[in-house]
Write an enzyme that holds these catalytic residues in place. Structure first.
Site, PDB file in Angstrom:
ATOM      1  N   LYS A 283       5.413  19.403  -3.165  1.00 25.38           N
ATOM      2  CA  LYS A 283       5.925  18.053  -3.388  1.00 25.38           C
ATOM      3  C   LYS A 283       6.940  18.088  -4.524  1.00 25.38           C
ATOM      4  CE  LYS A 283       3.765  13.483  -3.169  1.00 25.38           C
ATOM      5  NZ  LYS A 283       2.500  12.746  -3.334  1.00 25.38           N
ATOM      6  N   GLU A 369     -10.319   3.613   3.752  1.00 23.15           N
ATOM      7  CA  GLU A 369     -10.720   2.265   3.353  1.00 23.15           C
ATOM      8  C   GLU A 369     -12.025   1.825   4.008  1.00 23.15           C
ATOM      9  OE1 GLU A 369      -6.351   2.670   2.717  1.00 23.15           O
ATOM     10  OE2 GLU A 369      -7.660   3.036   4.449  1.00 23.15           O
ATOM     11  N   ARG A 397      -7.495  -2.589   7.162  1.00 28.54           N
ATOM     12  CA  ARG A 397      -7.978  -1.452   7.947  1.00 28.54           C
ATOM     13  C   ARG A 397      -9.504  -1.369   7.937  1.00 28.54           C
ATOM     14  NH1 ARG A 397      -4.456   3.803   6.815  1.00 28.54           N
ATOM     15  NH2 ARG A 397      -4.434   3.849   9.075  1.00 28.54           N
TER      16      ARG A 397
END
Length: 638
Positions: A283, A369, A397
């Site tokens: 990253k 979630e 969600r």
């Protein structure tokens, strides 16, 4: 072409890219990385993830025939280099701006974005749907899903892989492993094995071996399959993905085009079945400030390319997120039963401070979630006081878990709902438009919305004190109003609002941070001779029945204002008035909500003005109720 001319200038779309020689692709990747850095320095946005997939982006568009071959980027925040290569370079410096490019993939924006995404872990499910549709129609194109390792913490990704493996669908899934370090070291042997094991010869031999084992006695067939799996997993570590029905290849170096290209070609030309390619990337790759930053410049504001220094906004007040985080730490210092839960957003939800103060009471469950909500429910059954800090858009969600595992059991889980209302540059995928509607409809739920940061501190204390049912308090992204913060939060009377300004003709009943705009509107209305009451509802559920009925009884016009969609606070007020026969007698009632459309990214102020939820919009609504017109700029009635 001169030696110093830029390859990127020749690329309008991927077909141009495929005209280059392989030896030129490294140079193109360098130019693409520089262009991405420069563009994001102007607009802000997600940077680190995109820098990590530059070589992978180049390789994918070089090997595959996009857009005929479907390329799906999970979440989409790493797709800025993809946008530059797919006909959008001339608009790349409008990223996340009003009227500009979305910060995520968007079907309406380009045929190279076959699936819009901004929530994680959807790519494999969508890709499988595309692959099945392709097969039903007899087409031969490829479907490629690029998913990050963080997104693999969500159960939906495994559900999709399990389904794809059982169907033996021809699908390519690429794991962009840039954070979890789940891979053994990559190198020459790993690259060699990846090339060999993904090659047509090996795949064909493996398929022949599978057919042979079908004809063996079950005991021998099982032993042969176990031997092949053991041998492969010894080298590759791909057992989990193999068990799900995928052919695993990797890990390979995602920044080495010499490793990527042959493996992607082999996957493209594979005869059948789902293939899982494990690619290791870094990253923030290629930009020193991002590589050295703790978050790898995951999300940035405008910054100086040379130094990497990000612009500092001049905040007049602390952000709501910080106020919540600090208040929760203070509350937890007085109550050891308080625990905090986040779904991969410790910094975004302000819980990083809680993590530092109480590491044993802080839980980051990953991008999961659904699990977060039921995990919190389990904690609540044992007498703990869980605060689940989840963005409004992400809590959607886990709605089944909110209903079934929390609300029906009346468990005192406390939901801290960040990013309520419109959120600016992230656009409609991240807007918190629906939480009041989907929570206030649940029996027994307490739903609150503070008008300012002082009220937020008190509502957090209120939630901590509620021990017999679930509760939620919602607050927006961005800075507060500058209200003086209390030394300690004081629990509010449940279901009781407050009068902020007394009047006689018009009543403005606000839920949440539109209260400041209501006060501005009241000043404007006063200049037109309309005496206006401004009230802060505080609670969407339970409603302050006495306050609502009094406002209806004593005023000609009652306007409710909220930062949410149709079916929320205003609908509950209308239901209450109807039940008490309070809608007659000449009373005019207007609920002001977000319009029934998805509003594209812009500044929050511009978005609320477009939605009509600013002071001018409130004044217009009042005059429409009264059957008059108003010339706001001229300052006179028309």
């Amino acid at each position: 072409m001169t030696r110093n001319s830029r390859l990127l200038d020749q690329i309008i779309e991927p077909a141009d890219l495929r005209q280059l020689g392989e030896s030129e692709l490294g140079r193109l990747a360098d130019e693409l990385r520089a262009e991405t850095i420069d563009a994001v320095s102007v607009t802000g946005g997600h940077l680190g993830a995109g820098l990590g997939v530059v070589e992978l982006t180049v390789a994918l568009h070089y090997v595959f025939d996009t857009p005929t071959d479907r390329l799906i980027w999970d979440v989409g925040h790493q797709a800025y280099p993809h946008k530059i290569l797919t006909g959008r370079r001339d608009r790349i410096r409008t990223l996340r701006q009003g009227g500009g490019l979305s910060g995520f993939t968007k079907r309406a924006e380009s045929p190279y974005d076959p699936f819009g995404a901004a929530h994680s872990s959807t790519s494999i499910s969508a890709g499988l749907g595309m692959a099945v549709a392709r097969d039903l129609e007899g087409r031969k194109n490829n479907v490629i899903c690029v998913i990050g390792d963080g997104a693999l913490s969500a159960g939906m990704a495994y559900e999709a892989m399990n389904n794809a493996g059982s169907m033996d669908a021809r699908l390519i899934v690429i794991l962009n492993d840039n954070d979890m370090s789940i891979a053994p070291p990559v190198g020459a042997m790993s690259a060699y094995l990846a090339r060999v094991l993904s090659g047509r010869t090996y795949l064909s031999l493996r398929e022949i071996a599978k057919q042979v084992t079908y004809k063996l006695p079950k005991r021998l067939a099982r032993r042969a399959a176990q031997t092949e799996t053991f041998a492969r997993s010894f080298w590759t570590g791909g057992t989990l993905f193999e068990e799900l029905g995928f052919y695993y290849v990797g890990p390979i170096d995602g920044h080495d085009l010499g490793h990527l290209l042959p493996v992607l070609r082999n996957a493209r030309d594979a005869p059948n079945g789902p293939i899982f390619i494990h690619v290791v990337t870094q990253k923030g790759k290629g930009y020193a400030p991002a590589e050295s930053a703790e978050d790898k410049y995951h999300g940035v504001v405008k910054f100086d390319v040379v130094t990497g220094k990000q612009a500092k906004a001049q905040a007049s007040a602390p952000a709501y997120t910080k106020v919540f985080g600090d208040a929760l730490v203070a509350e937890a210092s007085r109550d050891r039963r308080i625990v905090a839960i986040t779904a991969a957003m410790p910094s975004g939800t302000g819980l990083d401070a809680f993590k530092r103060a109480f590491p044993d009471r802080f839980f980051d469950v990953g991008i999961a979630e659904q699990h977060a909500v039921t995990f919190a429910a389990g904690l609540a059954t044992e007498g703990m006081k869980p605060f689940a800090a989840i963005y409004s858009t992400f809590l959607q969600r886990a709605y089944d878990q909110v209903v079934h595992d929390v609300a029906i059991q009346r468990l005192p889980v406390r939901f801290a709902i960040d990013r309520a209302g419109l959120v600016g540059a992230d656009g409609p995928t991240h807007a918190g438009s629906f939480d009041v509607g989907y929570l206030a409809s649940l029996p027994g739920f307490v739903v609150m919305a503070p008008a300012d940061e002082c009220e937020l501190v008190h509502m957090m204390a209120t939630a901590a004190a509620i021990d017999d049912r679930p509760s939620a308090f919602r607050y927006p992204r961005g800075d507060g109003t500058g209200a003086t913060l209390p030394e300690k939060g004081v629990p509010l009377p449940i279901g009781k609002g407050r009068i902020v300004r007394e009047g006689t003709t018009v009543a403005l009943l606000s839920l949440g941070t539109r209260l400041a705009e209501c006060c501005k509107a009241a000043e404007q209305l006063a200049r037109f001779g309309l005496s206006t009451t401004v009230a802060d509802a505080r609670f969407a559920k339970p409603l302050d029945t006495d306050l609502v009925l009094r406002l209806a009884r004593e005023h000609e016009v009652l306007v409710t204002i909220e930062e949410g969609a149709i079916g929320g606070f205003g609908s509950h007020v209308l239901q209450l008035l109807s039940q008490h026969d309070a809608l007659g007698g000449g009373l005019k009632v207007r609920p002001m909500v977000l319009p029934d459309v998805f509003i594209d990214q812009d500044s929050p102020a511009a978005m609320y003005a477009k939605a009509g939820l600013d002071a001018d919009g409130i004044v217009r609504t009042v005059f429409e109720c009264l059957g008059r017109q108003v010339g706001l700029r001229a300052g006179h009635l028309a």
